[in-house]
Design an enzyme around this catalytic site. Structure first.
Site, PDB file in Angstrom:
ATOM      1  N   ASP A   1       0.929  -1.087   0.000  1.00 57.00           N
ATOM      2  CA  ASP A   1      -0.109   0.128  -0.149  1.00 57.00           C
ATOM      3  C   ASP A   1       0.776   1.148   0.035  1.00 57.00           C
ATOM      4  O   ASP A   1       1.927   1.242   0.678  1.00 57.00           O
ATOM      5  CB  ASP A   1      -0.880   0.131   1.509  1.00 57.00           C
ATOM      6  CG  ASP A   1      -2.202  -0.552   0.938  1.00 57.00           C
ATOM      7  OD1 ASP A   1      -2.513  -0.913  -0.207  1.00 57.00           O
ATOM      8  OD2 ASP A   1      -3.240  -0.434   1.908  1.00 57.00           O
TER       9      ASP A   1
ATOM     10  N   CYS B   1      -4.226  10.859   5.430  1.00 59.88           N
ATOM     11  CA  CYS B   1      -4.982   9.854   4.506  1.00 59.88           C
ATOM     12  C   CYS B   1      -5.878  10.426   3.535  1.00 59.88           C
ATOM     13  O   CYS B   1      -6.036  10.254   2.274  1.00 59.88           O
ATOM     14  CB  CYS B   1      -5.794   9.159   5.547  1.00 59.88           C
ATOM     15  SG  CYS B   1      -5.101   7.993   6.780  1.00 59.88           S
TER      16      CYS B   1
ATOM     17  N   HIS C   1      -0.474   0.653   7.518  1.00 61.97           N
ATOM     18  CA  HIS C   1       0.094   2.029   7.375  1.00 61.97           C
ATOM     19  C   HIS C   1       0.600   2.567   8.098  1.00 61.97           C
ATOM     20  O   HIS C   1       0.766   2.625   9.342  1.00 61.97           O
ATOM     21  CB  HIS C   1      -1.294   2.809   6.744  1.00 61.97           C
ATOM     22  CG  HIS C   1      -2.169   2.142   5.871  1.00 61.97           C
ATOM     23  ND1 HIS C   1      -3.608   2.751   5.556  1.00 61.97           N
ATOM     24  CD2 HIS C   1      -2.028   1.274   4.938  1.00 61.97           C
ATOM     25  CE1 HIS C   1      -3.793   1.935   4.547  1.00 61.97           C
ATOM     26  NE2 HIS C   1      -2.972   1.193   4.109  1.00 61.97           N
TER      27      HIS C   1
END
Length: 205
Positions: free
Chosen positions: A19, A175, A69
């Protein structure tokens, strides 16, 4: 979650997986978190793709039972200064690249909230999920008073932004923000490299 603390992640190595939110570029160095959303095959792909372009790829992992993350775990604030989640320390040896290049690592203060808002599946450490405008300016979620005070003490101009009601859509300020394109050349913030500092297999793997 207990297995994750031993780096026994559910992300197997049969396919390439990563990611972008696990990837952090600081000038000529790219740091990638190994965890539940990025596997070692993905990190090897990033190395093959970007090392020929002159970037140095480093693997990071944290004592975290749910590593998803990096932007509420380990956040660059300005050259020489990192913000670390105190509940997710770096595994042994992984501070070395920062220490040998005179970076300071400070622990983030406790979030203002004990629980995330309704329908939000992120952790309360979205308090760390901020938007750095430049080396002196940072946007912070407006209800995170303690985090704003910490940034103020670190010499930042703090801009409060009401975003908590949007947490249910998948994250905080970092984000929800596209890449910030900045003017200037690509700096080298880690000139003191050492043997193994950017090997995927380094640091207890």
């Amino acid at each position: 979650m207990a297995r994750s603390l031993n780096k026994e992640y559910s992300t197997r190595e049969t396919d390439i997986l990563f990611d972008a939110a696990d990837v952090m570029r600081l000038g000529k160095d790219i740091f990638v978190q190994h965890g539940l959303t990025t596997n070692l095959a993905g990190i090897h792909w990033i190395k093959r793709k970007y090392e020929p372009m002159g970037y140095r790829i480093h693997t990071l992992s944290f004592a975290d039972n749910h590593p998803i993350h990096i932007d509420a775990t380990f956040c660059p604030l300005r050259p020489g200064l990192m913000l670390l989640n105190p509940h997710r320390p770096l595994f042994a040896g992984q501070r070395e690249i920062f220490e040998k290049n005179d970076w300071q690592i400070v622990e983030a203060v406790k979030p203002s909230w004990d629980n995330p808002p309704a329908l939000c599946y992120s952790s309360t450490w979205l308090s760390m999920n901020t938007l750095i405008i430049d080396h002196k300016t940072v946007c912070v979620e407006a209800s995170e008073k303690a985090q704003m005070e910490q940034f103020d003490k670190l010499g930042f101009n703090v801009i409060p932004v009401d975003l908590r009601d949007a947490y249910a859509f998948g994250g905080g300020l970092h984000c929800a923000t596209a890449d910030v394109w900045r003017e200037g050349k690509c700096e080298d913030y880690f000139p003191n490299q050492f043997s193994g500092s950017h090997n995927v297999s380094h640091w207890e793997y």
